[in-house]
Design a protein around this motif. Structure first.
Motif, mmCIF file in Angstrom:
data_model
loop_
_atom_site.group_PDB
_atom_site.id
_atom_site.type_symbol
_atom_site.label_atom_id
_atom_site.label_comp_id
_atom_site.label_asym_id
_atom_site.label_seq_id
_atom_site.Cartn_x
_atom_site.Cartn_y
_atom_site.Cartn_z
ATOM 1 N N LYS A 208 83.189 58.434 9.267
ATOM 2 C CA LYS A 208 84.425 58.448 8.479
ATOM 3 C C LYS A 208 85.334 57.285 8.890
ATOM 4 O O LYS A 208 85.390 56.925 10.059
ATOM 5 N N GLU A 326 80.879 63.964 14.610
ATOM 6 C CA GLU A 326 81.679 63.037 13.818
ATOM 7 C C GLU A 326 81.843 61.712 14.554
ATOM 8 O O GLU A 326 82.018 61.683 15.769
ATOM 9 N N CYS A 562 79.638 61.836 4.827
ATOM 10 C CA CYS A 562 80.660 60.862 5.254
ATOM 11 C C CYS A 562 81.908 61.031 4.389
ATOM 12 O O CYS A 562 81.923 61.804 3.425
ATOM 13 N N ASP A 563 82.974 60.283 4.715
ATOM 14 C CA ASP A 563 84.225 60.434 3.958
ATOM 15 C C ASP A 563 84.055 59.996 2.512
ATOM 16 O O ASP A 563 84.678 60.558 1.604
#
Length: 632
Positions: A208, A326, A562-563
């Motif tokens: 991210k 993360e 993912c973001d």
């Protein structure tokens, strides 16, 4: 001695099977084939040379870049009862002589060395006498001038091919592009190499990029949500202290790590983190290479790294236990400008390197055609001030001269004088009353350097002398007095550097030999920064896909975690199945392009494209030679 790799794996490592391409690599090594292994971070690179070395007669030479990495590997092997020796710093000649004798006569299986050790004649001579079964070059991207961590000393690894011409070499890395991989094999003179590249994909890591003006607050939120071990990467030693103190103030279990710590301090902090006595470690990129901690649930980059390769390797230290983790890059627009200023504005070009070389030669009064093997002491700050040179630009220019064997720099070059006030502030005010002559210097230091009571801080004695209008020698004398009176802790380096001129002075002709290389390396570093900025600013392509494409992987699918992927609108599965059915009906009539399908159906383009992707993955349709979709 066990000869079967699986039996060795079970006996010493407790695993019943290999993972990824490990077995394939080991099989080739046992055939005495030169191997280049491109494996992801956490992909078990060390087993690829440790297992075959145990199956062969003789000793395995392992070249590794960091003392911490060497020590970690050596400790692990010794605990398994495997006889291992490491030639690390701080050992006397007689001790090194004894250790090398042990390698010859003591039935040792592994000798770990840094690349710098290969410059020592005694080491080369003894290796030539050993029964060397295998040569392993770890973090092999360091050997390439196109690699993100190029180290000139790594070029010495090629001498091992001359010393042991019939011994196979295995080179291992997790961050090689095609250009770097080719450079590694060329430098090591590989014979009919076997190249293995596993996918660098880490499906359990959610990548991210988070934009936030208040990064400290966001960092606190991220750490609060994470229940496992964490690494926070920053670029400066000072920031390791600042961020660590901030997290400690907010009741987090935290410590810091950087290259300026003593060996005992590094060992203590690393042990605290590895044994879960502290949850979070705030570190520069001096931390992490070869550190094997499986349960890292969060890696945060507090600042933008200078290359995709560095970022990918550091982010990959999350989730080695294959559990969800993360890797977050925390940034804002100010960071982007800082990155360009810190890296791009201080990259020397050919003209600057020529200018620097002339100034350096003139400074030491070296005549044209003379100077080779001359050794000088250089006060770096004084030199830069005298010629009005940007210190960071000059530093990088000197490194280029060092890398291209025009000069040799001492290791202490980058170190500076550092101090920390150890007395209470109240006591300091009393001290100033009785030492009025030194007061202006002390007050200037306090104004210039914040946090100097809290942690060891690098200071520039030349700048202090300019601001106080006294000589640098006077500043140094004051620091020595403060140290003697137990007001400060003082490490005196004085920014001096030892320079050895390796070739006769020929001014521009000396630099022209490698002028194209300077230009190419500058272009590479600019491209690295631009790639990194493109990555953080691209919010339409899956993060994992962006990184894997950078390393040459094809047919990459979106990670879904993912973001970027998470921000995509969800498509109702019922609608998706309906669209898939209509696409099949349409293609039964004739093959069609994606444009014909999206234009001919009454659904949004992204829905039709998602349905096409599903049908391709399930092999219901395929793409024909005319780039049309057709039913299987």
């Amino acid at each position: 001695m066990l000869q079967n790799p699986i039996e060795i794996l079970k006996k010493y490592w407790g695993f019943s099977e290999f993972k990824g391409s490990q077995e394939k690599i080991i099989t080739e090594v046992l055939k005495d084939t030169d191997v280049l292994a491109l494996l992801p971070t956490g992909g078990g690179k060390s087993l690829c040379y440790q297992v075959p070395a145990m199956a062969k007669d003789g000793i395995c030479i392992v070249v590794s870049p960091l003392v911490a990495l060497i020590q970690n590997q050596v400790d692990s092997l010794r605990k398994k009862g495997i006889k291992t020796i490491a030639l690390t710093g701080g050992i006397s000649f007689s001790e090194m002589n004894d250790l090398l004798d042990n390698c010859l006569y003591g039935n040792y299986k592994f000798l770990y060395i840094s690349p710098e050790r290969l410059q020592q004649e005694i080491v080369r001579d003894r290796i030539a006498q050993m029964n060397v079964s295998l040569i392993a070059i770890d973090e092999a991207h360091c050997i390439s001038q196109w690699g993100n961590d190029f180290r000139p000393a790594y070029l010495e690894c090629a001498i091992l091919r001359e010393i042991c011409p019939n011994t196979p070499i295995i080179a291992l890395t997790a961050t090689a592009t095609k250009k770097v991989a080719a450079d590694i094999m060329d430098n090591l003179q590989f014979k009919k190499p076997f190249v293995v590249k596993d996918s660098f994909s880490r499906k359990n890591i959610s990548l991210k990029v988070l934009w936030d003006e208040n990064k400290n607050l966001r960092l606190k939120q991220l750490c609060k949500a994470n229940k496992k071990s964490a690494i926070i990467y920053v670029r400066t030693r000072r920031l390791t202290h600042d961020i660590s103190n901030y997290l400690l103030t907010n009741k987090f279990s935290c410590t810091f790590f950087h290259g300026g710590l003593t060996s005992s301090e590094k060992e203590k902090k690393l042990e605290q983190w590895l044994t879960d006595k502290v949850q979070i470690i705030v570190a520069t990129n001096a931390f992490g290479m070869g550190i094997d901690k499986a349960d890292v649930g969060l890696v945060v980059h507090y600042q933008i790294p200078d290359s995709i390769e560095n970022y990918f390797q550091e982010a990959g230290r999350a989730g080695r236990d294959e559990q969800a983790a993360e890797a977050i890059l925390l940034t804002n627009k100010a960071d982007e400008n800082t990155l360009k200023r810190q890296f791009l504005s201080v990259l020397p070009d050919v003209d600057f390197v020529k200018l620097l070389y002339k100034k350096l030669s003139n400074y030491f009064q070296i005549a044209y055609g003379e100077g080779n093997d001359s050794i000088f002491q250089l006060g770096f700050n004084k030199f830069c001030a005298g010629y009005k040179l940007n210190p960071a630009l000059a530093y990088n220019g000197l490194r280029i001269l060092d890398q291209n064997s025009v000069i040799s720099l001492s290791e202490s070059f980058s170190k500076k004088t550092s101090i920390q006030f150890t007395t209470a502030k109240e006591h300091l005010f009393d001290y100033l009353d009785y030492h009025k002559k030194q007061a202006p210097i002390i007050q200037t230091i306090l104004r210039m350097y914040g946090g100097i009571f809290d942690y060891e801080t690098k200071i520039n004695t030349l700048q202090i002398s300019k601001k106080t209008n006294v000589s640098e020698q006077n500043v140094i004398a004051t620091l020595e007095l403060l140290h003697k009176d137990e007001i400060i802790e003082y490490k005196a380096q004085h920014n001096d550097l030892e320079i050895t001129f390796l070739v006769p002075r020929e001014d521009d002709r000396t630099i022209n030999v490698f002028g194209k290389k300077i230009k190419s390396q500058k272009e590479l570093k600019v491209a690295n920064i631009e790639s990194m900025l493109t990555y953080i600013n691209t919010n339409t392509v899956c993060r994992s896909k962006q990184l894997l494409l950078h390393f040459g992987e094809k047919d990459v699918t979106d990670c879904g975690i993912c973001d970027v992927c998470l921000s995509k609108p969800k498509i109702d599965n019922t609608i998706l199945k309906l669209v898939e059915s209509e696409i099949i009906s349409s293609l039964k009539k004739r093959a069609k392009t994606s444009r014909e399908l999206t234009g001919g159906l009454t659904y949004k383009e992204n829905v039709v494209l998602s349905a096409i992707q599903n049908l391709l993955e399930e092999e219901h349709i395929f793409i024909n030679a005319k780039n049309e979709y057709q039913i299987n």
